[in-house]
Design a protein around this motif. Structure first.
Motif, PDB file in Angstrom:
ATOM      1  N   ASP A   1      45.105  45.781  36.967  1.00  0.00           N
ATOM      2  CA  ASP A   1      46.522  45.563  36.677  1.00  0.00           C
ATOM      3  C   ASP A   1      47.379  45.507  37.945  1.00  0.00           C
ATOM      4  O   ASP A   1      48.578  45.730  37.902  1.00  0.00           O
ATOM      5  CB  ASP A   1      47.042  46.638  35.728  1.00  0.00           C
ATOM      6  CG  ASP A   1      46.959  48.038  36.314  1.00  0.00           C
ATOM      7  OD1 ASP A   1      46.287  48.214  37.360  1.00  0.00           O
ATOM      8  OD2 ASP A   1      47.565  48.958  35.747  1.00  0.00           O
ATOM      9  N   THR A   2      46.768  45.180  39.078  1.00  0.00           N
ATOM     10  CA  THR A   2      47.492  45.041  40.336  1.00  0.00           C
ATOM     11  C   THR A   2      48.514  43.913  40.214  1.00  0.00           C
ATOM     12  O   THR A   2      48.192  42.846  39.694  1.00  0.00           O
ATOM     13  CB  THR A   2      46.509  44.727  41.482  1.00  0.00           C
ATOM     14  OG1 THR A   2      45.561  45.783  41.587  1.00  0.00           O
ATOM     15  CG2 THR A   2      47.220  44.561  42.802  1.00  0.00           C
ATOM     16  N   PRO A   3      49.757  44.112  40.673  1.00  0.00           N
ATOM     17  CA  PRO A   3      50.772  43.050  40.577  1.00  0.00           C
ATOM     18  C   PRO A   3      50.343  41.806  41.362  1.00  0.00           C
ATOM     19  O   PRO A   3      49.660  41.907  42.374  1.00  0.00           O
ATOM     20  CB  PRO A   3      52.014  43.668  41.203  1.00  0.00           C
ATOM     21  CG  PRO A   3      51.768  45.115  41.264  1.00  0.00           C
ATOM     22  CD  PRO A   3      50.296  45.329  41.271  1.00  0.00           C
ATOM     23  N   PHE A   4      50.773  40.655  40.885  1.00  0.00           N
ATOM     24  CA  PHE A   4      50.374  39.403  41.520  1.00  0.00           C
ATOM     25  C   PHE A   4      51.526  38.412  41.537  1.00  0.00           C
ATOM     26  O   PHE A   4      52.523  38.570  40.842  1.00  0.00           O
ATOM     27  CB  PHE A   4      49.161  38.795  40.812  1.00  0.00           C
ATOM     28  CG  PHE A   4      49.358  38.564  39.341  1.00  0.00           C
ATOM     29  CD1 PHE A   4      49.998  37.433  38.871  1.00  0.00           C
ATOM     30  CD2 PHE A   4      48.887  39.494  38.424  1.00  0.00           C
ATOM     31  CE1 PHE A   4      50.177  37.225  37.517  1.00  0.00           C
ATOM     32  CE2 PHE A   4      49.059  39.295  37.060  1.00  0.00           C
ATOM     33  CZ  PHE A   4      49.709  38.153  36.608  1.00  0.00           C
ATOM     34  N   LEU A   5      51.351  37.368  42.348  1.00  0.00           N
ATOM     35  CA  LEU A   5      52.241  36.218  42.365  1.00  0.00           C
ATOM     36  C   LEU A   5      51.561  35.148  41.520  1.00  0.00           C
ATOM     37  O   LEU A   5      50.374  34.896  41.688  1.00  0.00           O
ATOM     38  CB  LEU A   5      52.419  35.692  43.793  1.00  0.00           C
ATOM     39  CG  LEU A   5      52.871  36.694  44.846  1.00  0.00           C
ATOM     40  CD1 LEU A   5      52.783  36.082  46.239  1.00  0.00           C
ATOM     41  CD2 LEU A   5      54.274  37.160  44.554  1.00  0.00           C
TER      42      LEU A   5
ATOM     43  N   ALA B   1      46.129  38.476  51.389  1.00  0.00           N
ATOM     44  CA  ALA B   1      46.371  37.772  50.127  1.00  0.00           C
ATOM     45  C   ALA B   1      45.099  37.036  49.737  1.00  0.00           C
ATOM     46  O   ALA B   1      44.416  36.470  50.592  1.00  0.00           O
ATOM     47  CB  ALA B   1      47.522  36.778  50.279  1.00  0.00           C
ATOM     48  N   PHE B   2      44.793  37.056  48.448  1.00  0.00           N
ATOM     49  CA  PHE B   2      43.641  36.310  47.965  1.00  0.00           C
ATOM     50  C   PHE B   2      43.907  35.844  46.548  1.00  0.00           C
ATOM     51  O   PHE B   2      44.674  36.444  45.809  1.00  0.00           O
ATOM     52  CB  PHE B   2      42.346  37.133  48.039  1.00  0.00           C
ATOM     53  CG  PHE B   2      42.410  38.458  47.371  1.00  0.00           C
ATOM     54  CD1 PHE B   2      42.051  38.609  46.040  1.00  0.00           C
ATOM     55  CD2 PHE B   2      42.831  39.579  48.068  1.00  0.00           C
ATOM     56  CE1 PHE B   2      42.122  39.834  45.423  1.00  0.00           C
ATOM     57  CE2 PHE B   2      42.895  40.812  47.456  1.00  0.00           C
ATOM     58  CZ  PHE B   2      42.546  40.946  46.133  1.00  0.00           C
ATOM     59  N   SER B   3      43.277  34.737  46.203  1.00  0.00           N
ATOM     60  CA  SER B   3      43.434  34.153  44.876  1.00  0.00           C
ATOM     61  C   SER B   3      42.581  34.952  43.897  1.00  0.00           C
ATOM     62  O   SER B   3      41.392  35.101  44.083  1.00  0.00           O
ATOM     63  CB  SER B   3      43.000  32.686  44.919  1.00  0.00           C
ATOM     64  OG  SER B   3      43.184  32.086  43.681  1.00  0.00           O
ATOM     65  N   TRP B   4      43.223  35.461  42.847  1.00  0.00           N
ATOM     66  CA  TRP B   4      42.578  36.316  41.851  1.00  0.00           C
ATOM     67  C   TRP B   4      41.990  35.443  40.748  1.00  0.00           C
ATOM     68  O   TRP B   4      42.595  34.449  40.361  1.00  0.00           O
ATOM     69  CB  TRP B   4      43.624  37.262  41.285  1.00  0.00           C
ATOM     70  CG  TRP B   4      43.131  38.433  40.506  1.00  0.00           C
ATOM     71  CD1 TRP B   4      43.138  38.560  39.146  1.00  0.00           C
ATOM     72  CD2 TRP B   4      42.600  39.646  41.003  1.00  0.00           C
ATOM     73  NE1 TRP B   4      42.650  39.785  38.780  1.00  0.00           N
ATOM     74  CE2 TRP B   4      42.307  40.477  39.902  1.00  0.00           C
ATOM     75  CE3 TRP B   4      42.335  40.128  42.286  1.00  0.00           C
ATOM     76  CZ2 TRP B   4      41.766  41.750  40.046  1.00  0.00           C
ATOM     77  CZ3 TRP B   4      41.798  41.391  42.420  1.00  0.00           C
ATOM     78  CH2 TRP B   4      41.520  42.186  41.307  1.00  0.00           C
ATOM     79  N   GLN B   5      40.826  35.813  40.266  1.00  0.00           N
ATOM     80  CA  GLN B   5      40.198  35.048  39.194  1.00  0.00           C
ATOM     81  C   GLN B   5      41.072  35.026  37.950  1.00  0.00           C
ATOM     82  O   GLN B   5      41.761  35.983  37.655  1.00  0.00           O
ATOM     83  CB  GLN B   5      38.844  35.667  38.825  1.00  0.00           C
ATOM     84  CG  GLN B   5      37.740  35.302  39.754  1.00  0.00           C
ATOM     85  CD  GLN B   5      36.424  35.879  39.292  1.00  0.00           C
ATOM     86  OE1 GLN B   5      36.375  36.833  38.533  1.00  0.00           O
ATOM     87  NE2 GLN B   5      35.350  35.292  39.771  1.00  0.00           N
ATOM     88  N   GLY B   6      40.995  33.919  37.240  1.00  0.00           N
ATOM     89  CA  GLY B   6      41.744  33.793  36.000  1.00  0.00           C
ATOM     90  C   GLY B   6      42.698  32.624  36.046  1.00  0.00           C
ATOM     91  O   GLY B   6      42.845  31.946  37.061  1.00  0.00           O
ATOM     92  N   PRO B   7      43.381  32.378  34.948  1.00  0.00           N
ATOM     93  CA  PRO B   7      44.277  31.225  34.861  1.00  0.00           C
ATOM     94  C   PRO B   7      45.609  31.468  35.561  1.00  0.00           C
ATOM     95  O   PRO B   7      45.981  32.602  35.850  1.00  0.00           O
ATOM     96  CB  PRO B   7      44.489  31.080  33.353  1.00  0.00           C
ATOM     97  CG  PRO B   7      44.366  32.480  32.839  1.00  0.00           C
ATOM     98  CD  PRO B   7      43.310  33.124  33.692  1.00  0.00           C
ATOM     99  N   GLY B   8      46.308  30.396  35.853  1.00  0.00           N
ATOM    100  CA  GLY B   8      47.677  30.504  36.347  1.00  0.00           C
ATOM    101  C   GLY B   8      47.838  30.560  37.842  1.00  0.00           C
ATOM    102  O   GLY B   8      48.947  30.658  38.336  1.00  0.00           O
ATOM    103  N   GLY B   9      46.770  30.509  38.604  1.00  0.00           N
ATOM    104  CA  GLY B   9      46.904  30.548  40.053  1.00  0.00           C
ATOM    105  C   GLY B   9      47.484  31.847  40.558  1.00  0.00           C
ATOM    106  O   GLY B   9      48.460  31.866  41.284  1.00  0.00           O
ATOM    107  N   ARG B  10      46.877  32.951  40.161  1.00  0.00           N
ATOM    108  CA  ARG B  10      47.377  34.270  40.566  1.00  0.00           C
ATOM    109  C   ARG B  10      46.920  34.613  41.979  1.00  0.00           C
ATOM    110  O   ARG B  10      45.771  34.385  42.341  1.00  0.00           O
ATOM    111  CB  ARG B  10      46.898  35.334  39.591  1.00  0.00           C
ATOM    112  CG  ARG B  10      47.458  35.116  38.200  1.00  0.00           C
ATOM    113  CD  ARG B  10      46.996  36.161  37.240  1.00  0.00           C
ATOM    114  NE  ARG B  10      45.591  35.947  36.928  1.00  0.00           N
ATOM    115  CZ  ARG B  10      44.902  36.701  36.087  1.00  0.00           C
ATOM    116  NH1 ARG B  10      45.467  37.706  35.493  1.00  0.00           N
ATOM    117  NH2 ARG B  10      43.643  36.435  35.849  1.00  0.00           N
ATOM    118  N   VAL B  11      47.838  35.166  42.761  1.00  0.00           N
ATOM    119  CA  VAL B  11      47.550  35.613  44.121  1.00  0.00           C
ATOM    120  C   VAL B  11      47.898  37.091  44.214  1.00  0.00           C
ATOM    121  O   VAL B  11      49.017  37.488  43.886  1.00  0.00           O
ATOM    122  CB  VAL B  11      48.369  34.812  45.162  1.00  0.00           C
ATOM    123  CG1 VAL B  11      48.145  35.356  46.560  1.00  0.00           C
ATOM    124  CG2 VAL B  11      48.017  33.339  45.092  1.00  0.00           C
ATOM    125  N   VAL B  12      46.933  37.887  44.642  1.00  0.00           N
ATOM    126  CA  VAL B  12      47.165  39.314  44.836  1.00  0.00           C
ATOM    127  C   VAL B  12      47.448  39.549  46.313  1.00  0.00           C
ATOM    128  O   VAL B  12      46.754  39.017  47.182  1.00  0.00           O
ATOM    129  CB  VAL B  12      45.939  40.136  44.374  1.00  0.00           C
ATOM    130  CG1 VAL B  12      46.084  41.590  44.763  1.00  0.00           C
ATOM    131  CG2 VAL B  12      45.758  40.003  42.875  1.00  0.00           C
TER     132      VAL B  12
END
Length: 166
Positions: free
Chosen positions: A66-70, A41-52
């Motif tokens: 377009d990988t799904p994220f939390l 798991a890693f924090s994806w760049q961008g707003p909203g605190g997305r974790v891939v």
């Protein structure tokens, strides 16, 4: 006669199908990535605190945008996997919330904005989130409110709190 500067060097060529490429990791998160035997798991760049969350048995190559994220809802300060449950991920955000996510065995199929559990107790930005390495169901968090909380994950409640008194 020319002599080689380096001798007995052995190497393998870089194989694209064994490595992940174009990971847009958020450099502002506390821990860049967390892994367990099944997932990374890693924090994806961008707003909203997305974790891939990616399965470790997936083939390498480019990670699609377009990988799904939390989506935690605020920038991620820290995250950790439960050492007793490879499907349980805890994320701590700058919104002072700790969110617990259960990742399906096949991986994420779609974006998720609602966690399985939302732990609220701190009132300032979280600093660290960590599961106890030998006691199951125990999560520790620290925050900028100068408090350390121990959470009972099964009850979704605070088990103990150490707070700085003014």
């Amino acid at each position: 006669m020319r002599y080689a500067k380096f001798r007995n060097i052995d190497g393998k060529p870089f194989m694209r199908n064994t490595h992940l490429e174009e990971l847009r990791i958020n450099p502002n998160s506390g821990r860049l990535l967390r892994a367990n035997p099944e997932n990374v798991a890693f924090s994806w760049q961008g707003p909203g605190g997305r974790v891939v969350v990616l399965k470790l048995n997936r083939p390498g190559g480019r990670v699609p945008s377009d990988t799904p994220f939390l989506e935690h809802g605020a920038d991620i300060a820290d995250m950790d996997w439960d050492p007793f449950d490879d499907a349980l991920l805890a994320t701590g955000g700058e919104d002072a919330h700790v969110k617990l996510w259960r990742v399906p065995a096949g991986g994420l199929g779609e974006n998720r904005r609602e966690p399985d559990v939302d732990l609220v107790g701190h009132y300032k930005r979280l600093c660290t989130v960590g599961f106890h390495p030998t006691v199951g169901g125990l999560l520790a968090t620290t925050a900028m409110d100068l408090a350390l909380r121990l959470w009972d994950v099964e009850k979704a409640a605070t088990a103990a709190e150490l707070a700085h008194l003014h």
